[in-house]
Write a protein that holds these residues in place. Structure first.
Motif, PDB file in Angstrom:
ATOM      1  N   ASN A 177       0.883  -1.324  -0.019  1.00 37.44           N
ATOM      2  CA  ASN A 177       0.106   0.062  -0.128  1.00 37.44           C
ATOM      3  C   ASN A 177       0.886   1.201  -0.084  1.00 37.44           C
ATOM      4  OD1 ASN A 177      -2.729  -0.967   0.278  1.00 37.44           O
ATOM      5  ND2 ASN A 177      -1.751  -2.119   1.986  1.00 37.44           N
ATOM      6  N   ASN A 178       0.630   2.309  -0.718  1.00 35.59           N
ATOM      7  CA  ASN A 178       0.963   3.491  -0.640  1.00 35.59           C
ATOM      8  C   ASN A 178       1.453   4.313   0.500  1.00 35.59           C
ATOM      9  OD1 ASN A 178       1.007   3.460  -3.718  1.00 35.59           O
ATOM     10  ND2 ASN A 178      -0.717   4.608  -3.870  1.00 35.59           N
ATOM     11  N   TRP A 179       0.416   4.129   1.536  1.00 33.31           N
ATOM     12  CA  TRP A 179       0.843   4.957   2.926  1.00 33.31           C
ATOM     13  C   TRP A 179       1.849   4.102   3.791  1.00 33.31           C
ATOM     14  CZ3 TRP A 179       0.179   1.319   6.942  1.00 33.31           C
ATOM     15  CH2 TRP A 179      -0.554   0.146   6.682  1.00 33.31           C
ATOM     16  N   TRP A 180       2.255   2.860   3.285  1.00 32.96           N
ATOM     17  CA  TRP A 180       3.261   1.878   4.212  1.00 32.96           C
ATOM     18  C   TRP A 180       4.377   2.812   4.657  1.00 32.96           C
ATOM     19  CZ3 TRP A 180       2.954  -2.229   6.917  1.00 32.96           C
ATOM     20  CH2 TRP A 180       4.093  -2.645   7.249  1.00 32.96           C
ATOM     21  N   ASN A 181       5.085   3.436   3.326  1.00 35.72           N
ATOM     22  CA  ASN A 181       6.436   4.002   3.927  1.00 35.72           C
ATOM     23  C   ASN A 181       6.305   5.440   3.831  1.00 35.72           C
ATOM     24  OD1 ASN A 181       8.242   2.084   4.427  1.00 35.72           O
ATOM     25  ND2 ASN A 181       8.413   1.392   2.337  1.00 35.72           N
ATOM     26  N   SER A 182       5.226   6.167   3.626  1.00 35.85           N
ATOM     27  CA  SER A 182       4.946   7.788   3.666  1.00 35.85           C
ATOM     28  C   SER A 182       4.644   8.031   5.267  1.00 35.85           C
ATOM     29  CB  SER A 182       3.883   7.976   2.467  1.00 35.85           C
ATOM     30  OG  SER A 182       2.448   7.664   3.074  1.00 35.85           O
ATOM     31  N   GLY A 183       5.577   8.674   5.402  1.00 37.10           N
ATOM     32  CA  GLY A 183       5.338   9.256   6.667  1.00 37.10           C
ATOM     33  C   GLY A 183       5.678   8.243   7.994  1.00 37.10           C
ATOM     34  N   PHE A 184       6.223   7.126   7.858  1.00 39.42           N
ATOM     35  CA  PHE A 184       6.669   6.072   8.900  1.00 39.42           C
ATOM     36  C   PHE A 184       7.908   6.802   9.305  1.00 39.42           C
ATOM     37  CE2 PHE A 184       9.528   2.264   9.536  1.00 39.42           C
ATOM     38  CZ  PHE A 184       8.663   1.786  10.630  1.00 39.42           C
ATOM     39  N   GLU A 185       7.919   6.760  10.778  1.00 36.71           N
ATOM     40  CA  GLU A 185       9.209   7.452  11.281  1.00 36.71           C
ATOM     41  C   GLU A 185       9.601   6.452  12.215  1.00 36.71           C
ATOM     42  OE1 GLU A 185       7.996  10.973  13.211  1.00 36.71           O
ATOM     43  OE2 GLU A 185       7.609  12.014  11.384  1.00 36.71           O
ATOM     44  N   ARG A 186      11.221   6.071  12.472  1.00 36.38           N
ATOM     45  CA  ARG A 186      11.684   5.498  13.560  1.00 36.38           C
ATOM     46  C   ARG A 186      12.675   6.470  14.417  1.00 36.38           C
ATOM     47  NH1 ARG A 186      13.168   2.595   8.435  1.00 36.38           N
ATOM     48  NH2 ARG A 186      11.746   0.756   8.169  1.00 36.38           N
ATOM     49  N   LEU A 187      12.874   6.028  15.698  1.00 35.42           N
ATOM     50  CA  LEU A 187      13.635   6.826  16.263  1.00 35.42           C
ATOM     51  C   LEU A 187      14.239   6.044  17.401  1.00 35.42           C
ATOM     52  CD1 LEU A 187      14.817   9.674  17.388  1.00 35.42           C
ATOM     53  CD2 LEU A 187      12.989  10.020  18.579  1.00 35.42           C
ATOM     54  N   MET A 188      15.601   5.705  17.583  1.00 34.28           N
ATOM     55  CA  MET A 188      16.062   5.085  18.755  1.00 34.28           C
ATOM     56  C   MET A 188      16.344   5.852  19.844  1.00 34.28           C
ATOM     57  SD  MET A 188      17.099   1.955  19.619  1.00 34.28           S
ATOM     58  CE  MET A 188      17.449   0.825  18.456  1.00 34.28           C
ATOM     59  N   LEU A 189      15.949   5.684  21.071  1.00 38.05           N
ATOM     60  CA  LEU A 189      16.103   6.399  22.158  1.00 38.05           C
ATOM     61  C   LEU A 189      16.987   5.742  23.290  1.00 38.05           C
ATOM     62  CD1 LEU A 189      12.458   7.188  22.417  1.00 38.05           C
ATOM     63  CD2 LEU A 189      13.973   8.892  21.629  1.00 38.05           C
ATOM     64  N   GLN A 190      17.556   6.665  24.080  1.00 35.88           N
ATOM     65  CA  GLN A 190      18.278   6.064  25.126  1.00 35.88           C
ATOM     66  C   GLN A 190      17.723   6.610  26.315  1.00 35.88           C
ATOM     67  OE1 GLN A 190      22.434   7.012  24.514  1.00 35.88           O
ATOM     68  NE2 GLN A 190      23.024   6.044  26.254  1.00 35.88           N
ATOM     69  N   PRO A 191      17.750   5.670  27.587  1.00 39.91           N
ATOM     70  CA  PRO A 191      17.061   6.225  28.831  1.00 39.91           C
ATOM     71  C   PRO A 191      18.230   7.320  29.377  1.00 39.91           C
ATOM     72  CG  PRO A 191      17.102   4.004  28.747  1.00 39.91           C
ATOM     73  CD  PRO A 191      17.927   4.286  27.527  1.00 39.91           C
ATOM     74  N   LEU A 192      17.811   8.155  30.052  1.00 39.71           N
ATOM     75  CA  LEU A 192      18.498   9.417  30.715  1.00 39.71           C
ATOM     76  C   LEU A 192      18.905   8.784  31.918  1.00 39.71           C
ATOM     77  CD1 LEU A 192      16.645  12.553  29.538  1.00 39.71           C
ATOM     78  CD2 LEU A 192      18.798  11.400  28.602  1.00 39.71           C
TER      79      LEU A 192
END
Length: 109
Positions: free
Chosen positions: A94-109
């Protein structure tokens, strides 16, 4: 909803993903994530939990997940098994699959 391995560990990182799932795909996407994708990821020994969220008001990202893991878990065999399945491929077409998909790796403070 939290899907977890049963361990109380959070890991050294949190992996935050946001998806622009259209209303007419929310039920299928949710079922895929809960029934196939997340359980397969949790087979990785250092992938501890997946916490799923759905937007309660209109938003560009209607579905989000926070994974609690060790960073190296993303390179594991379970990740390879969790993608490129027939269900994954059907959704990814589907066209929506990769449009606007966001990834962010976070580390605890």
């Amino acid at each position: 909803l939290v899907l977890a391995t049963g361990e109380e560990r959070r890991g050294a990182a949190a992996y935050h993903l946001r998806f622009p799932v259209p209303d007419d795909f929310v039920v299928e996407f949710d079922a895929w994530y809960r029934c196939e994708h997340a359980p397969t990821l949790l087979e990785e020994p250092t992938w501890y939990a997946c916490e799923l969220f759905r937007a309660t008001s209109p938003a560009p990202h209607s579905f989000a997940v926070i994974h609690y893991l060790e960073p190296e878990a993303r390179q594991g065999e379970a990740v390879r098994r969790s993608i490129r399945t027939p269900w994954w491929n059907r959704l990814a077409a589907n066209n929506w699959w990769n449009s606007g998909f966001e990834r962010l790796m976070l580390q605890p403070l």
